[in-house]
Structures are given as structure tokens and as C-alpha cells.
Design an enzyme around this catalytic site. Structure first.
Site, PDB file in Angstrom:
ATOM      1  N   GLY A  16      11.669   9.725 -30.874  1.00  0.00           N
ATOM      2  CA  GLY A  16      12.592   8.878 -30.125  1.00  0.00           C
ATOM      3  C   GLY A  16      13.678   8.222 -30.950  1.00  0.00           C
ATOM      4  O   GLY A  16      14.838   8.163 -30.537  1.00  0.00           O
ATOM      5  N   HIS A  17      13.307   7.724 -32.137  1.00  0.00           N
ATOM      6  CA  HIS A  17      14.285   7.037 -32.984  1.00  0.00           C
ATOM      7  C   HIS A  17      15.399   7.992 -33.409  1.00  0.00           C
ATOM      8  O   HIS A  17      16.583   7.701 -33.223  1.00  0.00           O
ATOM      9  CB  HIS A  17      13.605   6.444 -34.223  1.00  0.00           C
ATOM     10  CG  HIS A  17      12.579   5.409 -33.911  1.00  0.00           C
ATOM     11  ND1 HIS A  17      12.904   4.127 -33.515  1.00  0.00           N
ATOM     12  CD2 HIS A  17      11.221   5.462 -33.904  1.00  0.00           C
ATOM     13  CE1 HIS A  17      11.796   3.441 -33.300  1.00  0.00           C
ATOM     14  NE2 HIS A  17      10.767   4.232 -33.521  1.00  0.00           N
ATOM     15  N   ARG A 143      21.993  11.532 -23.936  1.00  0.00           N
ATOM     16  CA  ARG A 143      22.690  12.778 -24.263  1.00  0.00           C
ATOM     17  C   ARG A 143      23.594  13.228 -23.113  1.00  0.00           C
ATOM     18  O   ARG A 143      23.309  12.988 -21.941  1.00  0.00           O
ATOM     19  CB  ARG A 143      21.686  13.881 -24.606  1.00  0.00           C
ATOM     20  CG  ARG A 143      20.835  13.564 -25.823  1.00  0.00           C
ATOM     21  CD  ARG A 143      20.056  14.771 -26.306  1.00  0.00           C
ATOM     22  NE  ARG A 143      19.198  15.357 -25.298  1.00  0.00           N
ATOM     23  CZ  ARG A 143      17.992  14.907 -24.984  1.00  0.00           C
ATOM     24  NH1 ARG A 143      17.513  13.825 -25.588  1.00  0.00           N
ATOM     25  NH2 ARG A 143      17.264  15.514 -24.071  1.00  0.00           N
ATOM     26  N   SER A 234       9.721   4.825 -22.261  1.00  0.00           N
ATOM     27  CA  SER A 234      10.511   4.958 -23.486  1.00  0.00           C
ATOM     28  C   SER A 234      11.962   5.217 -23.112  1.00  0.00           C
ATOM     29  O   SER A 234      12.407   4.839 -22.023  1.00  0.00           O
ATOM     30  CB  SER A 234       9.952   6.124 -24.304  1.00  0.00           C
ATOM     31  OG  SER A 234      10.051   7.329 -23.541  1.00  0.00           O
ATOM     32  N   SER A 235      12.700   5.890 -23.984  1.00  0.00           N
ATOM     33  CA  SER A 235      14.092   6.238 -23.675  1.00  0.00           C
ATOM     34  C   SER A 235      14.190   7.160 -22.466  1.00  0.00           C
ATOM     35  O   SER A 235      15.250   7.261 -21.843  1.00  0.00           O
ATOM     36  CB  SER A 235      14.746   6.900 -24.889  1.00  0.00           C
ATOM     37  OG  SER A 235      14.030   8.055 -25.269  1.00  0.00           O
ATOM     38  N   GLU A 239      17.036   7.704 -19.027  1.00  0.00           N
ATOM     39  CA  GLU A 239      17.471   9.012 -18.529  1.00  0.00           C
ATOM     40  C   GLU A 239      17.116   9.175 -17.057  1.00  0.00           C
ATOM     41  O   GLU A 239      17.921   9.676 -16.266  1.00  0.00           O
ATOM     42  CB  GLU A 239      16.844  10.114 -19.389  1.00  0.00           C
ATOM     43  CG  GLU A 239      17.365  10.086 -20.821  1.00  0.00           C
ATOM     44  CD  GLU A 239      16.516  10.819 -21.831  1.00  0.00           C
ATOM     45  OE1 GLU A 239      16.917  10.874 -23.005  1.00  0.00           O
ATOM     46  OE2 GLU A 239      15.439  11.324 -21.457  1.00  0.00           O
TER      47      GLU A 239
END
Length: 274
Positions: A16-17, A143, A234-235, A239
Site C-alpha cells: 500500500g505505501h 491511479r 485501506s486505500s 477507490e
């Protein structure tokens, strides 16, 4: 401006980072990374010069900044403390941008929390007075394919999409999939660095309703082709929010708790698996 990212990835830490750092890196013209060569890391996939560190020593990082004359240090690392940041600033004078996911104290010039729950007032008294605080969904590092996919109205091929990040060390994908009805078509996205990959592959072979995607190039499309997403808190949440998807978030580590709490307050479905 010479920019150095200090970040790590591995089978244990996850990806993730580095993934979000690579999105941010596109905003700068002269970028390098400093990483430990950990097992299962993404070092070989970073399209910038990478300085492989030999230790977690802050002095090794300080010496690198001095030698290469970096002007901006971007820290995306839970192992670097506020005291470490103070030492880096004292020794080098470098401008510091610090990522944060847990509302922790930082000694930096720019504080970046890309999570939807975050707001600038959370950091009152936690960062220097002149620190620029960048918080919330408007700063999300997503992204480009997700922005493109958000414009598409896809036919739903899958009843469920499961993704617990690139490494899924707790093998939650298999556990979650096994609890869902066998009449449902389930897509599972993971990476070749998943330590439980063989178990997942065996599970997929035994169940013809499972579609396993390894290192898939367009996760955004997979998500958009699914009726419901079951994702880590998380990320992936940012999204899913961008896609306006129906999703359930799974919180399984401490740094996901703030996101999970915010989602629950907003009426989203959340489950805790510790």
C-alpha cells in the site's frame, strides 16, 4: 527539486505505501526512493532510482540526504517517529512531507493524510504551527484507471469482488470466499507475493464459482464489474468511493481502525477480523 521517498514494501508489510507513493511521485520531476530490500518487496517494480538501505538507522537516511543533496523527503513509513523526523530536520534541514494514517504527532512541513475520514482540525497540537495540513478524500492518491473506470457503466460479471491487499498474510480472502454462497460468482484479486497463494489457487480449483486474479493489470475494471466489493479498510476504500461501489470494509490491523470507524458512522458496512 530533488525528492526522496522513504518507504518499504514486503510480504508482511504489504504494498500500500509504495503503491500510493508512486501515484504521488508523478507530481515531481526528480524522484528517488530509499528502501530496505525486504522479502517480497516491490523494489524491482519502482520506475525510479532506488537506494537500497542496509538498516533502519535514521543516520543512514540522514547521510544519504546529505550526500545526494535531496531537497524534499517524503516519509511513508510507520517505523519513523516524530523524534526521528526532528533529528532528520536538525541534521539536514530538508523539507519533510509526512504521510499519516492514524492521527499521530509529526514534525514536518507538510502533513498528508489521504484517508476520507481525515480533517485538518484532527492535527491541532500534533504538528508544527506552520505545517501545511493536507487531509481527506480531495487528497486521495488514486491511479488514473480508477478515474477512467468511474465514467464506465459496466455489466456485472461477478456477484462479489474480494481483495485484502496485495499480500493478505492472514489469508482472509479464502476465509471470506468460503463463507459466501457457492451459487455466487466470486472474483478474488491478489498478487504473486501473497504467502498464501498456493492455498488460494487450490481453493479456486476446487470451486468453479471462484475466479482468481493474480497481479491483474486493471483492478478498477474488476471492481466495476462486481455487484459488491469486500475489501480491506485501506486505500481500496478511496477507490471504492470513487467508483461509487457497493462495498463492505474489513478492518484487520490497527492502522485501519480510523477508516473503519468513519465508514461505520457514515452507514457503510464494516467488519472487524483480528
Amino acid at each position: 527539486m530533488k525528492v526522496l521517498f522513504r518507504s518499504d514494501s514486503s510480504s508482511q508489510i504489504g504494498f500500500g505505501h509504495i503503491k500510493r507513493d508512486l501515484v504521488l511521485a508523478k507530481q515531481y520531476s526528480d524522484v528517488s526512493f530509499a528502501c530496505l530490500p525486504l522479502e517480497g518487496s516491490l523494489i524491482d517494480e519502482i520506475p525510479y532510482p532506488v537506494y537500497e538501505l542496509s538498516s533502519e538507522s535514521i543516520y543512514e537516511l540522514i547521510n544519504l540526504i546529505k550526500e545526494e543533496k535531496f531537497e524534499l523527503l517524503i516519509i511513508d513509513h510507520y517505523g519513523i517517529s516524530v523524534d526521528d523526523e526532528k533529528l532528520i530536520k536538525l541534521e539536514t534541514g530538508v523539507k519533510i512531507l509526512s504521510f499519516d494514517d492514524e492521527i499521530k504527532p509529526h514534525h514536518c512541513d507538510i502533513l498528508l493524510n489521504v484517508n476520507a475520514y481525515a480533517k485538518a482540525s484532527d492535527y491541532e497540537g500534533l504538528v508544527p504551527f506552520k505545517c501545511e495540513v493536507r487531509c481527506g478524500f480531495s487528497y486521495a492518491l488514486i491511479r488514473e484507471e480508477f478515474y477512467q473506470e468511474a465514467k464506465e457503466n459496466r455489466e456485472k460479471k461477478y456477484d462479489f469482488f474480494i481483495c485484502m491487499g496485495g499480500t493478505d498474510i492472514k489469508n482472509l480472502s479464502l476465509q471470506i470466499a468460503s463463507e459466501l454462497p457457492k451459487t455466487k460468482i466470486i472474483s478474488i484479486a491478489t498478487s504473486s507475493s501473497n504467502p498464501n497463494l498456493k492455498k488460494l489457487q487450490k481453493f479456486a480449483k476446487l470451486h468453479n464459482n471462484i475466479r482468481l486474479f493474480i497481479d491483474h493489470e486493471n483492478i478498477a475494471k474488476l471492481m466495476n464489474e462486481s455487484n459488491k466489493l469486500i475489501i480491506s479498510a485501506s486505500s481500496l476504500v478511496n477507490e471504492a468511493l470513487l467508483l461509487k461501489a457497493n462495498f463492505k470494509a474489513i478492518c484487520y490491523v490497527k492502522n485501519q481502525e480510523s477508516t473503519a470507524t468513519w465508514l461505520a458512522k457514515k452507514g457503510y458496512e464494516v467488519e472487524y477480523k483480528y
